[in-house]
Write a protein that holds these residues in place. Structure first.
Motif, PDB file in Angstrom:
ATOM      1  N   ASP A   1       0.855  -1.064   0.001  1.00 32.57           N
ATOM      2  CA  ASP A   1      -0.066   0.157  -0.029  1.00 32.57           C
ATOM      3  C   ASP A   1       0.944   1.333   0.019  1.00 32.57           C
ATOM      4  O   ASP A   1       0.378   2.260  -0.656  1.00 32.57           O
ATOM      5  CB  ASP A   1      -1.014   0.045   1.254  1.00 32.57           C
ATOM      6  CG  ASP A   1      -2.010  -1.093   1.184  1.00 32.57           C
ATOM      7  OD1 ASP A   1      -2.772  -0.985   0.185  1.00 32.57           O
ATOM      8  OD2 ASP A   1      -1.856  -1.906   2.045  1.00 32.57           O
TER       9      ASP A   1
ATOM     10  N   ARG B   1      -1.476   5.936   8.068  1.00 30.52           N
ATOM     11  CA  ARG B   1      -0.871   4.793   8.100  1.00 30.52           C
ATOM     12  C   ARG B   1       0.632   4.784   8.993  1.00 30.52           C
ATOM     13  O   ARG B   1       0.670   3.696   9.648  1.00 30.52           O
ATOM     14  CB  ARG B   1      -0.570   4.167   6.793  1.00 30.52           C
ATOM     15  CG  ARG B   1      -1.707   3.639   6.196  1.00 30.52           C
ATOM     16  CD  ARG B   1      -1.496   3.135   4.869  1.00 30.52           C
ATOM     17  NE  ARG B   1      -2.605   2.598   4.013  1.00 30.52           N
ATOM     18  CZ  ARG B   1      -3.016   1.330   4.110  1.00 30.52           C
ATOM     19  NH1 ARG B   1      -2.678   0.503   4.937  1.00 30.52           N
ATOM     20  NH2 ARG B   1      -4.420   1.044   3.503  1.00 30.52           N
TER      21      ARG B   1
ATOM     22  N   ASP C   1      -0.164   4.875  12.992  1.00 29.28           N
ATOM     23  CA  ASP C   1      -0.686   3.815  13.504  1.00 29.28           C
ATOM     24  C   ASP C   1       0.138   2.459  13.309  1.00 29.28           C
ATOM     25  O   ASP C   1      -0.062   1.366  13.836  1.00 29.28           O
ATOM     26  CB  ASP C   1      -2.150   3.261  13.146  1.00 29.28           C
ATOM     27  CG  ASP C   1      -2.419   2.946  11.744  1.00 29.28           C
ATOM     28  OD1 ASP C   1      -1.315   2.726  11.066  1.00 29.28           O
ATOM     29  OD2 ASP C   1      -3.593   2.951  11.143  1.00 29.28           O
TER      30      ASP C   1
ATOM     31  N   ARG D   1       1.161   0.800  10.532  1.00 25.90           N
ATOM     32  CA  ARG D   1       0.698  -0.020   9.349  1.00 25.90           C
ATOM     33  C   ARG D   1       1.859   0.324   8.436  1.00 25.90           C
ATOM     34  O   ARG D   1       2.477  -0.728   7.928  1.00 25.90           O
ATOM     35  CB  ARG D   1      -0.678   0.263   8.767  1.00 25.90           C
ATOM     36  CG  ARG D   1      -1.448  -0.533   9.684  1.00 25.90           C
ATOM     37  CD  ARG D   1      -2.924  -0.213   9.105  1.00 25.90           C
ATOM     38  NE  ARG D   1      -3.235   1.273   9.080  1.00 25.90           N
ATOM     39  CZ  ARG D   1      -4.170   1.678   8.270  1.00 25.90           C
ATOM     40  NH1 ARG D   1      -4.932   0.721   7.724  1.00 25.90           N
ATOM     41  NH2 ARG D   1      -4.478   3.019   8.630  1.00 25.90           N
ATOM     42  N   ARG D   2       2.267   1.671   8.093  1.00 23.98           N
ATOM     43  CA  ARG D   2       3.332   1.898   7.253  1.00 23.98           C
ATOM     44  C   ARG D   2       4.514   1.115   7.453  1.00 23.98           C
ATOM     45  O   ARG D   2       5.204   0.709   6.652  1.00 23.98           O
ATOM     46  CB  ARG D   2       3.262   3.456   7.151  1.00 23.98           C
ATOM     47  CG  ARG D   2       4.562   3.767   6.198  1.00 23.98           C
ATOM     48  CD  ARG D   2       4.855   5.350   6.127  1.00 23.98           C
ATOM     49  NE  ARG D   2       5.808   5.656   5.231  1.00 23.98           N
ATOM     50  CZ  ARG D   2       5.577   6.045   3.883  1.00 23.98           C
ATOM     51  NH1 ARG D   2       4.308   6.120   3.614  1.00 23.98           N
ATOM     52  NH2 ARG D   2       6.264   6.342   3.157  1.00 23.98           N
TER      53      ARG D   2
ATOM     54  N   ASP E   1       5.151  -1.264   9.667  1.00 27.14           N
ATOM     55  CA  ASP E   1       5.432  -2.789   9.407  1.00 27.14           C
ATOM     56  C   ASP E   1       5.490  -3.075   7.961  1.00 27.14           C
ATOM     57  O   ASP E   1       6.147  -4.037   7.647  1.00 27.14           O
ATOM     58  CB  ASP E   1       3.860  -3.397  10.004  1.00 27.14           C
ATOM     59  CG  ASP E   1       3.770  -3.205  11.452  1.00 27.14           C
ATOM     60  OD1 ASP E   1       4.697  -2.897  12.177  1.00 27.14           O
ATOM     61  OD2 ASP E   1       2.372  -3.303  11.873  1.00 27.14           O
ATOM     62  N   GLU E   2       4.778  -2.636   7.021  1.00 29.65           N
ATOM     63  CA  GLU E   2       4.993  -2.831   5.642  1.00 29.65           C
ATOM     64  C   GLU E   2       6.301  -2.611   5.269  1.00 29.65           C
ATOM     65  O   GLU E   2       7.093  -3.226   4.569  1.00 29.65           O
ATOM     66  CB  GLU E   2       4.099  -2.039   4.695  1.00 29.65           C
ATOM     67  CG  GLU E   2       4.093  -2.214   3.210  1.00 29.65           C
ATOM     68  CD  GLU E   2       3.118  -1.865   2.397  1.00 29.65           C
ATOM     69  OE1 GLU E   2       3.454  -0.935   1.289  1.00 29.65           O
ATOM     70  OE2 GLU E   2       1.938  -1.596   2.809  1.00 29.65           O
TER      71      GLU E   2
ATOM     72  N   SER F   1      -0.291   4.792  17.458  1.00 26.52           N
ATOM     73  CA  SER F   1       0.048   3.612  18.150  1.00 26.52           C
ATOM     74  C   SER F   1       1.573   3.886  18.364  1.00 26.52           C
ATOM     75  O   SER F   1       2.407   3.038  17.638  1.00 26.52           O
ATOM     76  CB  SER F   1      -0.121   2.472  17.240  1.00 26.52           C
ATOM     77  OG  SER F   1       0.304   1.173  17.804  1.00 26.52           O
TER      78      SER F   1
ATOM     79  N   ALA G   1       3.809   0.555  18.403  1.00 20.53           N
ATOM     80  CA  ALA G   1       4.207   0.100  17.144  1.00 20.53           C
ATOM     81  C   ALA G   1       5.409   0.969  16.348  1.00 20.53           C
ATOM     82  O   ALA G   1       6.237   0.052  15.689  1.00 20.53           O
ATOM     83  CB  ALA G   1       3.121   0.105  15.971  1.00 20.53           C
TER      84      ALA G   1
ATOM     85  N   HIS H   1       9.121  -0.457  15.630  1.00 17.57           N
ATOM     86  CA  HIS H   1       9.722  -0.504  14.451  1.00 17.57           C
ATOM     87  C   HIS H   1      11.060   0.202  14.616  1.00 17.57           C
ATOM     88  O   HIS H   1      12.162  -0.373  13.970  1.00 17.57           O
ATOM     89  CB  HIS H   1       9.135   0.451  13.459  1.00 17.57           C
ATOM     90  CG  HIS H   1       9.583   0.616  11.999  1.00 17.57           C
ATOM     91  ND1 HIS H   1       9.852  -0.379  11.188  1.00 17.57           N
ATOM     92  CD2 HIS H   1      10.375   1.659  11.563  1.00 17.57           C
ATOM     93  CE1 HIS H   1      10.471   0.108   9.938  1.00 17.57           C
ATOM     94  NE2 HIS H   1      10.799   1.381  10.233  1.00 17.57           N
TER      95      HIS H   1
END
Length: 293
Positions: free
Chosen positions: A187, A226, A229, A231-232, A234-235, A283, A286, A290
């Motif tokens: 994404d 993203r 939270d 998600r960015r 993590d990807e 988050s 998270a 990272h």
């Protein structure tokens, strides 16, 4: 057939989309085709506005169902007819000489990708330079006036140090992209993945010094949400580690080390910690994960 296709995947602010489209129509280089792919945005105004145009270079299409950004990109690639294309952001703005700069670079360099000079604007069109773009500016390779060719491990390692490219401003050689395609399941790094996939196959990039494109950055963007939270990141982490393995397989050990470290990605997460603690969408855990993983 047009010399270059400008593909405009669209879902969002109507006024900014119109500004983006108008900037294409105002180009000094006129042998182009503008293809708008409306991903089902719930507003009849885009269809009305484009339908009123008397310009055979403009094609407006509306998806029957929402494909999402990645799906709309892949559909756009299928519809390209010219040898070169741009996947323009629907809130970005071309300067009048953008397409001329790209076409001149295509004539001068034997490349598959053209990255022109970019400036950043905010929601209101004012020039800005937030931290992420200051870092991009600092790590972008310096090239002489008129630009230069980059490729191989040198380019891969540079992009792994920090992604200084601006996807909506890039011009792509159609054959190179069609051979590879956008990876599914991504994404926020699908553009970087495509660049690296082309480079790993021997493709090269022309990096230009002239600023001919306005990239719009605003806090409500999908990538910004993203990021907060997690998600960015993590990807990104999964992507960098998988690329490190691929680089090692090519014998590109410097690029592999840089990918495993993904230092600027960690620093970007660190820069968002305070904002994440203050945001309902944030988050912090998270982001900490990272930074140290």
């Amino acid at each position: 057939m047009a010399t270059i296709d400008v593909m405009l995947p669209y879902y969002g602010d109507v006024a900014q989309m119109k500004e983006a489209a108008q900037s294409v129509l105002d180009q000094t280089f006129t042998d182009f085709r503008l293809v708008v792919l409306d991903d089902g945005y719930p507003d009849p105004e885009p269809a009305r506005w484009f339908g009123a145009m008397d310009d055979t270079r403009v094609v407006y299409l509306r998806n029957e169902e929402n494909l999402g950004a990645n799906g709309n990109y892949r559909k756009a690639v299928e519809l390209v007819q010219a040898d070169w294309f741009v996947m323009m952001g629907a809130d970005d703005v071309m300067h009048a000489g953008y397409l001329s700069a790209v076409i001149n670079a295509v004539a001068r360099f034997d490349v598959d990708i053209v990255q022109p000079g970019v400036q950043v604007i905010d929601e209101n069109g004012a020039r800005v330079l937030p931290l992420v773009d200051r870092v991009k500016k600092a790590i972008t390779p310096r090239v002489p006036e008129g630009g230069a060719e980059l490729g191989g491990e040198q380019l891969a390692a540079s992009l792994m140090r920090g992604d200084w490219a601006y996807f909506p401003s890039i011009a792509w050689k159609t054959a190179a992209v069609r051979e590879i395609g956008f990876r599914t399941g991504l994404d926020v790094v699908q553009d970087l993945a495509l660049i690296l996939d082309i480079v790993k196959r021997g493709g090269r990039m022309a990096l230009l010094s002239d600023v001919v494109f306005d990239y719009r950055r605003h806090s409500a963007s999908d990538s910004s949400v993203r990021a907060l939270d997690g998600r960015r990141f993590d990807e990104e982490r999964d992507f960098f580690l998988s690329e490190a393995a691929r680089f090692s397989g090519l014998g590109w050990h410097r690029a592999a080390r840089t990918a495993r470290r993904h230092l600027t990605s960690r620093l970007n997460a660190a820069s968002l910690l305070v904002k994440a603690y203050r945001s309902d969408q944030g988050s912090p855990r998270a982001l900490w994960r990272h930074i140290f993983r």
